[in-house]
Design an enzyme around this catalytic site. Structure first.
Site, PDB file in Angstrom:
ATOM      1  N   HIS A 127       0.842  -1.234   0.006  1.00  0.00           N
ATOM      2  CA  HIS A 127       0.014  -0.050   0.166  1.00  0.00           C
ATOM      3  C   HIS A 127       0.936   1.270  -0.068  1.00  0.00           C
ATOM      4  O   HIS A 127       2.053   1.087   0.544  1.00  0.00           O
ATOM      5  CB  HIS A 127      -0.601  -0.149   1.322  1.00  0.00           C
ATOM      6  CG  HIS A 127      -1.883   0.949   1.340  1.00  0.00           C
ATOM      7  ND1 HIS A 127      -1.763   2.340   1.814  1.00  0.00           N
ATOM      8  CD2 HIS A 127      -3.513   0.851   1.368  1.00  0.00           C
ATOM      9  CE1 HIS A 127      -2.853   2.981   1.871  1.00  0.00           C
ATOM     10  NE2 HIS A 127      -3.811   2.053   1.472  1.00  0.00           N
ATOM     11  N   ASP A 204       3.064  -4.362   8.005  1.00  0.00           N
ATOM     12  CA  ASP A 204       1.962  -3.610   7.809  1.00  0.00           C
ATOM     13  C   ASP A 204       0.549  -4.413   7.970  1.00  0.00           C
ATOM     14  O   ASP A 204       0.238  -5.298   6.985  1.00  0.00           O
ATOM     15  CB  ASP A 204       1.745  -3.106   6.164  1.00  0.00           C
ATOM     16  CG  ASP A 204       0.280  -2.206   5.987  1.00  0.00           C
ATOM     17  OD1 ASP A 204      -0.298  -2.369   6.842  1.00  0.00           O
ATOM     18  OD2 ASP A 204       0.383  -1.806   4.993  1.00  0.00           O
ATOM     19  N   GLN A 207      -4.480  -4.527   7.118  1.00  0.00           N
ATOM     20  CA  GLN A 207      -5.704  -5.835   6.905  1.00  0.00           C
ATOM     21  C   GLN A 207      -5.741  -6.782   7.589  1.00  0.00           C
ATOM     22  O   GLN A 207      -6.793  -7.597   7.579  1.00  0.00           O
ATOM     23  CB  GLN A 207      -5.792  -5.946   5.540  1.00  0.00           C
ATOM     24  CG  GLN A 207      -5.820  -4.690   4.602  1.00  0.00           C
ATOM     25  CD  GLN A 207      -7.196  -4.235   4.501  1.00  0.00           C
ATOM     26  OE1 GLN A 207      -8.193  -4.844   4.876  1.00  0.00           O
ATOM     27  NE2 GLN A 207      -7.227  -2.916   4.137  1.00  0.00           N
ATOM     28  N   LYS A 230     -10.480  -0.538  10.737  1.00  0.00           N
ATOM     29  CA  LYS A 230     -10.677  -1.439   9.950  1.00  0.00           C
ATOM     30  C   LYS A 230     -11.192  -2.654  10.697  1.00  0.00           C
ATOM     31  O   LYS A 230     -11.302  -3.733  10.382  1.00  0.00           O
ATOM     32  CB  LYS A 230      -9.469  -1.748   9.195  1.00  0.00           C
ATOM     33  CG  LYS A 230      -9.201  -0.714   8.105  1.00  0.00           C
ATOM     34  CD  LYS A 230      -8.111  -1.157   7.044  1.00  0.00           C
ATOM     35  CE  LYS A 230      -7.430  -0.103   6.455  1.00  0.00           C
ATOM     36  NZ  LYS A 230      -8.056   0.453   5.293  1.00  0.00           N
ATOM     37  N   CYS A 368      -4.661   2.285  -3.496  1.00  0.00           N
ATOM     38  CA  CYS A 368      -3.568   2.958  -3.117  1.00  0.00           C
ATOM     39  C   CYS A 368      -2.390   1.982  -3.316  1.00  0.00           C
ATOM     40  O   CYS A 368      -1.485   2.002  -2.448  1.00  0.00           O
ATOM     41  CB  CYS A 368      -3.782   3.240  -1.562  1.00  0.00           C
ATOM     42  SG  CYS A 368      -4.920   4.439  -1.388  1.00  0.00           S
TER      43      CYS A 368
HETATM   44  N1  PMP Z   1      -1.825  -0.626   4.655  1.00  0.00           N
HETATM   45  C1  PMP Z   1      -2.778  -1.341   3.973  1.00  0.00           C
HETATM   46  C2  PMP Z   1      -2.656  -2.709   3.401  1.00  0.00           C
HETATM   47  C3  PMP Z   1      -4.243  -0.981   3.899  1.00  0.00           C
HETATM   48  O1  PMP Z   1      -5.203  -1.571   3.505  1.00  0.00           O
HETATM   49  C4  PMP Z   1      -4.417   0.365   4.583  1.00  0.00           C
HETATM   50  C5  PMP Z   1      -5.655   1.079   4.312  1.00  0.00           C
HETATM   51  N2  PMP Z   1      -6.478   0.975   3.162  1.00  0.00           N
HETATM   52  C6  PMP Z   1      -3.159   1.334   4.928  1.00  0.00           C
HETATM   53  C7  PMP Z   1      -2.100   0.413   5.020  1.00  0.00           C
HETATM   54  C8  PMP Z   1      -3.403   2.521   5.704  1.00  0.00           C
HETATM   55  O2  PMP Z   1      -4.374   2.648   6.611  1.00  0.00           O
HETATM   56  P1  PMP Z   1      -4.781   3.829   7.307  1.00  0.00           P
HETATM   57  O3  PMP Z   1      -5.363   4.491   6.109  1.00  0.00           O
HETATM   58  O4  PMP Z   1      -6.047   3.547   8.238  1.00  0.00           O
HETATM   59  O5  PMP Z   1      -3.679   4.577   7.805  1.00  0.00           O
END
Ligand code: PMP
Length: 411
Positions: A127, A204, A207, A230, A368
């Site tokens: 991401h 990370d 998810q 999440k 993203c």
């Molecule tokens: N890493 C992953 C794999 C994600 O799916 C996301 C959120 N879509 C993020 C990082 C970023 O999370 P946040 O926007 O809650 O900071």
């Protein structure tokens, strides 16, 4: 994931989520975008309301009972999160979310310890929030970013990853569960390889924390980042787990109230971890809400959630195969909660728009993960993502909507 656990009572579970009872374009809402954010159960909504109605005070400051109680609750949730992740409370830093947790590590650990020519290895399926912070710190320190390859199926190429590890590798950062593909990465193995090369390992977990039981000690990682929103919790609150010795050696990344031991005009000393990394008034209500969210998750059980979602993803994968011209993107054998796809002759945004009219909420875009989609030769995908509250009927509604798309675009 397939071990026998008592099945979820999904109908009852859904009653806990007021938003799931609403409609979209006059149809019952089919919410298939939990990878972006999960819906919130009443217990979390009520807990936050009660905090503001009866318990609100700033923490660490007042000698009066209200502030002492708010502080105690804040600390209690920190211990709660530690238990949830298999860590100790000193190793849990509250942040705004996964993004801020990773930026904290990049700016504190990275700026503190990376030197010109050092190498950071990330995977090709990250991401943006586990890529751009490393680009920034690479530019600031002269470190070099290396990208571990992924296969066409969306799996990490472990040999390709291992080949990138050298004596210069200082940090490896990898996603646990890909938000774009659903791939589950073998984090334990990746961590072993990273450690064998003498590198620090960041996971990370944005998810994975909502879908898999996570134990940072078992994973062996040095940092683990996740987001409350999440995980059935509020937005604006997240967690960084950091191994204690590392957190203790790292410099602060933001200065202000609450993170100091003593302050003079020209210099200051720092509070012990984790306070050293929590400058200013934190998101107290967010922490309180996160505590309620973890209580909720634990009451249903992540094993039961994982088993339910596994079954649902299998069903969805089978059913979308009935849609002519649909191709699933991300076909790794180890997958969870995410079904990304493209349809011949229909742009993912159009797929998303037509589904929306049918009441089905999916995401369309690059999720993203622009470099990953470029690697897979796609501008975008449509993505349905699942949570504990989703049902087979909702998968059926998705497939009916996709057949509708097929009619509009022909083929
Ligand atoms: N890493 C992953 C794999 C994600 O799916 C996301 C959120 N879509 C993020 C990082 C970023 O999370 P946040 O926007 O809650 O900071």
């Amino acid at each position: 994931m397939t071990t026998a656990v008592a099945p979820l009572d999904v109908a009852r579970l859904r009653e806990e989520f007021p938003l799931l009872g609403t409609t979209a374009h006059g149809r019952p809402l089919v919410y298939l975008d939990s990878a972006a954010t999960s819906q919130k159960p009443r217990s979390v909504i009520r807990r936050i309301t009660r905090f503001y109605e009866r318990e609100n005070a700033n923490i660490h400051r007042g000698v009066y009972a209200l502030s002492a109680d708010a502080t105690a609750e804040y600390d209690r949730v920190r211990a709660r999160v530690a238990r949830f992740l298999g860590a100790t409370p000193e190793e849990i830093v509250f942040t705004r979310g996964t993004t801020e947790s990773i930026n904290l590590v990049a700016q504190s650990w990275g700026r503190g310890f990376l030197r010109a020519g050092d190498e950071i290895v990330v995977t090709a399926m990250e991401h943006h929030s586990n890529l751009v912070p490393w680009q920034l710190v690479a530019e600031q320190t002269g470190a070099v970013l290396r990208i571990a390859p992924v296969t066409d199926a969306g799996e990490l190429d472990l040999d390709g990853f291992a080949a990138l590890l050298t004596a210069r590798t200082r940090l490896v950062a990898a996603v646990h569960l890909s938000n774009a593909l659903g791939t589950i990465n073998p984090i334990r193995r990746i961590t072993e390889l990273a450690h064998a090369a003498g590198a620090v390992m960041l996971v990370d977990g944005a998810q994975s924390a909502p879908h898999l039981a996570v134990d940072v000690a078992a994973l062996g990682c040095d940092f683990f980042a996740c987001s409350g929103h999440k995980l059935f919790g509020p937005t604006g609150i997240g967690v960084l787990y950091g191994r204690r010795e590392l957190l203790e050696r790292m410099p602060p990344w933001q200065g202000g109230g609450d993170m100091i031991a003593s302050v003079e005009y020209q210099r200051s000393t720092w509070a012990p971890v984790p306070q050293k990394f929590e400058a200013g008034t934190p998101h107290i209500a967010g922490v309180v809400g996160l505590g309620a969210a973890l209580d909720f998750v634990e009451s249903i059980g992540l094993d039961a959630v994982a088993a339910h979602e596994h079954e649902l993803l299998g069903y969805a994968t089978e059913r979308v195969a009935e849609v002519p011209g649909l191709r699933v993107v991300g076909t790794a054998p180890m997958k969870a909660a995410v079904l990304s796809f493209v349809m011949e002759g229909a742009h993912p945004h159009d797929v998303g728009t037509i589904l929306d009219r049918e009441g089905v909420a999916v995401r369309a875009g690059h999720h993203c993960c622009q470099p990953l989609l470029r690697r897979l030769g796609l501008p975008a995908t449509a993505r349905a993502s699942f949570a504990a509250y989703n049902t087979r009927d909702e998968v059926d509604a998705l497939v009916a909507g996709l057949l509708q798309v097929r009619k509009v675009f022909g083929g």
